[in-house]
Design an enzyme around this catalytic site. Structure first.
Site, PDB file in Angstrom:
ATOM      1  N   LYS A 281     -17.976  -3.675 -10.953  1.00  0.00           N
ATOM      2  CA  LYS A 281     -16.413  -4.255 -10.985  1.00  0.00           C
ATOM      3  C   LYS A 281     -16.153  -5.527 -12.222  1.00  0.00           C
ATOM      4  CE  LYS A 281     -12.236  -4.871  -8.962  1.00  0.00           C
ATOM      5  NZ  LYS A 281     -11.208  -4.755  -8.396  1.00  0.00           N
ATOM      6  N   LYS A 293       0.956  -7.368  -9.304  1.00  0.00           N
ATOM      7  CA  LYS A 293       0.599  -8.460  -8.405  1.00  0.00           C
ATOM      8  C   LYS A 293       1.754  -9.655  -7.765  1.00  0.00           C
ATOM      9  CE  LYS A 293      -3.998  -7.774  -7.727  1.00  0.00           C
ATOM     10  NZ  LYS A 293      -4.368  -7.471  -6.481  1.00  0.00           N
ATOM     11  N   ARG A 367     -12.015   0.677  -8.720  1.00  0.00           N
ATOM     12  CA  ARG A 367     -12.812   2.414  -8.334  1.00  0.00           C
ATOM     13  C   ARG A 367     -11.715   3.000  -9.288  1.00  0.00           C
ATOM     14  NH1 ARG A 367      -7.692   3.021  -3.878  1.00  0.00           N
ATOM     15  NH2 ARG A 367      -8.010   1.338  -3.868  1.00  0.00           N
TER      16      ARG A 367
HETATM   17  N1  BES Z   1      -9.034  -6.711  -7.207  1.00  0.00           N
HETATM   18  C1  BES Z   1      -7.760  -5.974  -5.632  1.00  0.00           C
HETATM   19  C2  BES Z   1      -8.381  -6.383  -4.366  1.00  0.00           C
HETATM   20  C3  BES Z   1      -8.383  -7.868  -3.805  1.00  0.00           C
HETATM   21  C4  BES Z   1      -6.336  -8.088  -3.163  1.00  0.00           C
HETATM   22  C5  BES Z   1      -9.255  -8.761  -3.549  1.00  0.00           C
HETATM   23  C6  BES Z   1      -6.591  -9.315  -2.592  1.00  0.00           C
HETATM   24  C7  BES Z   1      -8.409 -10.133  -2.581  1.00  0.00           C
HETATM   25  C8  BES Z   1      -7.948  -9.905  -2.123  1.00  0.00           C
HETATM   26  C9  BES Z   1      -8.294  -4.732  -5.852  1.00  0.00           C
HETATM   27  O1  BES Z   1      -7.981  -4.346  -7.615  1.00  0.00           O
HETATM   28  C10 BES Z   1      -6.282  -4.199  -5.811  1.00  0.00           C
HETATM   29  O2  BES Z   1      -5.692  -4.466  -5.741  1.00  0.00           O
HETATM   30  N2  BES Z   1      -6.308  -3.529  -4.354  1.00  0.00           N
HETATM   31  C11 BES Z   1      -5.331  -3.461  -4.304  1.00  0.00           C
HETATM   32  C12 BES Z   1      -5.701  -1.588  -4.212  1.00  0.00           C
HETATM   33  C13 BES Z   1      -3.703  -0.527  -3.688  1.00  0.00           C
HETATM   34  C14 BES Z   1      -3.166  -1.139  -4.911  1.00  0.00           C
HETATM   35  C15 BES Z   1      -4.229   0.491  -3.082  1.00  0.00           C
HETATM   36  C16 BES Z   1      -5.891  -3.164  -2.920  1.00  0.00           C
HETATM   37  O3  BES Z   1      -6.357  -3.547  -1.770  1.00  0.00           O
HETATM   38  O4  BES Z   1      -4.368  -4.106  -2.467  1.00  0.00           O
HETATM   39 ZN    ZN Z   2      -9.155  -5.728  -8.910  1.00  0.00          ZN
HETATM   40 MN    MN Z   3      -6.075  -4.725  -8.320  1.00  0.00          MN
END
Ligand code: BES
Ligand code: ZN
Ligand code: MN
Length: 511
Positions: A281, A293, A367
């Protein structure tokens, strides 16, 4: 850093700092524990005698004591580095101990460091078995090399506190042992430098390391080590029908990069031999997109390409270690941004495999790019898949910063992966993704959703990837908690860790 292996008496090393390890040993039943040096050099032992006898030093892991102008040895300083309880000693402590020596030298401006190879009568047979000298040599180089970078390249007043030379000093002169140590030393150097290459990529800010720049740097690296490398962008994504990957990329002014690296073993691969697919990724910055975010900690999301960096680093080491198996690296790189052209919640995208995904949250973008990457790797002929990704915050909640979450559709694949881990010192913990979790990605109008409930969030993400791995044996490494070191350690600076590089390479070599 110029790292080299020397076969000599450590007492004769003219160096700024000679580091020697000590363990905490309890001889006999009720005997008090006391520190014991891991060296066969009497001169070095004599130089440390006073400090060890003082009772001030307990040889705890990472505990250090520095002696200036030590008697009887050539070095300017002697550093005794604790490795903890003798009973618990493994190559992992040796790796950390070597890191401690280099980290201790840096703020003191010491340019030249030597580490005494742990050779000793105090080591029990049990230890000698679990710490073959090949792995010990490897751990010494890895620990030293990984401790050296400080990630301060963007500070205009940065002081050069680099260690210029690191010598690993072994007294052994038996031919077999010498060869084993040399072998471990050169492997360790390749692995650690590949890992540092990955860390350097992760450290770059999002404005510097765009998908295009990531692709360029990968191409330079591939040119250096003799890997085939092809880079594609939007046009190819559309041509292949990678609707999920392309949707994520659409909101950014920066074009995506699909990077394909190929390693072919000498003499070519046999027709029915396994082909390993390493998928990463590579989100160079993750704003969350339209499902944006919160501002707090968003700057950390430059590390959202750590999975890609790990696979690129692993490919570099593979090219140098030359295992007899074909390996293909597939990197899906894009920037996740909100914009007039950005994909939106409610959209339905069609993946390269033909399966459709309803977008619930544009922040669940990793994903999506991997869904197309995994499928694409299969079309390139991969028979075994492994992917690395900073995929979910939920995985950080579940496992913290110590263990990488692993998901697999195949018990044997997981079993094989487990067997290589003792050689790497990296920690992985398996989490479930059995079919009874499938409800987590159910959609009203498409084949699946890209984001389900918060409960079991890391599993939901894995369930989606599993749809695209299909019947191909597959391992998914959720490295979100382990890719960035938040707290400085005596053996490691703050910043990118390069997690998974060593383990992925060892996994490749296990075929
Ligand atoms: N890159 C993030 C995952 C992440 C979040 C890594 C915080 C480290 C710290 C990923 O793309 C993401 O935003 N995932 C979301 C998924 C959710 C929206 C279903 C998450 O984990 O909040
Ligand atoms: Zn991400
Ligand atoms: Mn994300």
């Amino acid at each position: 850093m110029n790292t080299r292996l020397v076969f000599d008496d450590p007492a004769a090393m003219p160096t700024g700092l000679l580091a020697v390890f000590a363990v905490d040993i309890a001889a006999g039943k009720d005997a008090e524990s006391h520190p014991v040096l891991l060296t066969t050099s009497d001169a070095v032992a004599r130089a440390a005698e006073k400090v060890l006898g003082s009772g001030e030093f307990k040889a705890g892991l990472g505990e250090m004591v520095l002696v200036h102008a030590p008697a009887a040895i050539k070095a300017d300083r002697l550093l005794v580095v604790g490795l903890g309880k003798a009973k618990a000693l493994s190559v992992d402590e040796v790796r950390k101990g070597a890191g401690c020596a280099v980290r201790a030298a840096k703020p003191r401006g010491i340019r030249d460091v030597a580490i005494v190879f742990p050779e000793d009568r105090a080591l029990s047979d049990e230890h000698l078995e679990s710490m073959p000298c090949t792995l010990t040599a490897r751990a010494l180089v890895e620990g030293g090399e990984l401790a050296e970078p400080d990630w301060d390249t963007y500070k205009s007043d940065r002081k050069d506190t680099g260690v210029w030379a690191l010598h690993i000093v072994s007294r052994d002169h038996e031919r077999k042992t010498v060869e084993e140590i040399q072998h471990g030393f050169s492997e360790g150097l390749v692995l650690a430098r590949a890992q540092n290459f990955a860390r350097g990529l992760v450290n770059e800010p999002g404005n510097v390391l765009t998908p295009t720049v990531l692709a360029q740097r990968t191409q330079w690296m591939c040119g250096e080590v003799g890997l085939q490398c092809v880079v594609y962008s939007t046009e190819k994504l559309l041509e292949l029908g990678m609707g999920a990957f392309e949707a994520v990329a659409r909101g950014s002014a920066e074009p995506p990069a699909l990077i394909v690296m190929t390693y072919t073993p000498e003499g070519g691969a046999e027709a029915d031999a396994p082909v390993l697919g390493l998928v990463g990724k590579g989100i160079t910055f993750d704003t969350g997109g339209i499902s944006i975010k919160p501002a707090d900690n968003m700057e950390k999301m430059k590390y959202d390409m750590a999975g890609a960096a790990a696979m690129i680093g692993a490919m570099r080491a593979v090219a140098e270690l030359k295992p007899r198996v074909k390996v293909i690296g597939v990197i899906c790189s894009a920037e996740n941004m909100p914009d007039g052209k950005a994909y939106r919640p409610g959209d339905v995208v069609k993946t390269m495999s033909g399966k459709t995904i309803e977008i619930i949250n544009t922040d669940a973008e990793g994903r999506l790019v991997l869904a197309d990457g995994l499928h694409y790797a299969k079309t390139l002929g991969c028979t075994h898949l492994i992917n690395a990704a900073t995929l979910t915050g939920a995985c950080v909640v579940a496992l913290g910063y110590l263990n990488v979450g692993v998901f697999s559709n195949d018990d044997d694949a997981w079993g094989q992966f487990l067997t290589v881990l003792p050689r790497t010192g990296e920690k992985f913990w398996r989490l479930p993704c059995t079919d009874d979790y499938k409800d987590g990605i159910k959609s009203q109008i498409a084949d699946m959703v890209n984001a389900g409930s918060r409960a079991g969030g890391a599993i939901n993400a894995a369930m989606l990837l599993k749809e695209f791995a299909g019947d191909t044996p597959w391992l998914h490494l959720d490295i979100a908690g382990c890719a960035w070191n938040e707290e400085v350690k005596p053996w490691l600076p703050k910043g990118p860790t390069g997690i998974a590089v060593r383990s992925v390479v060892e996994w490749v070599r296990s075929f």
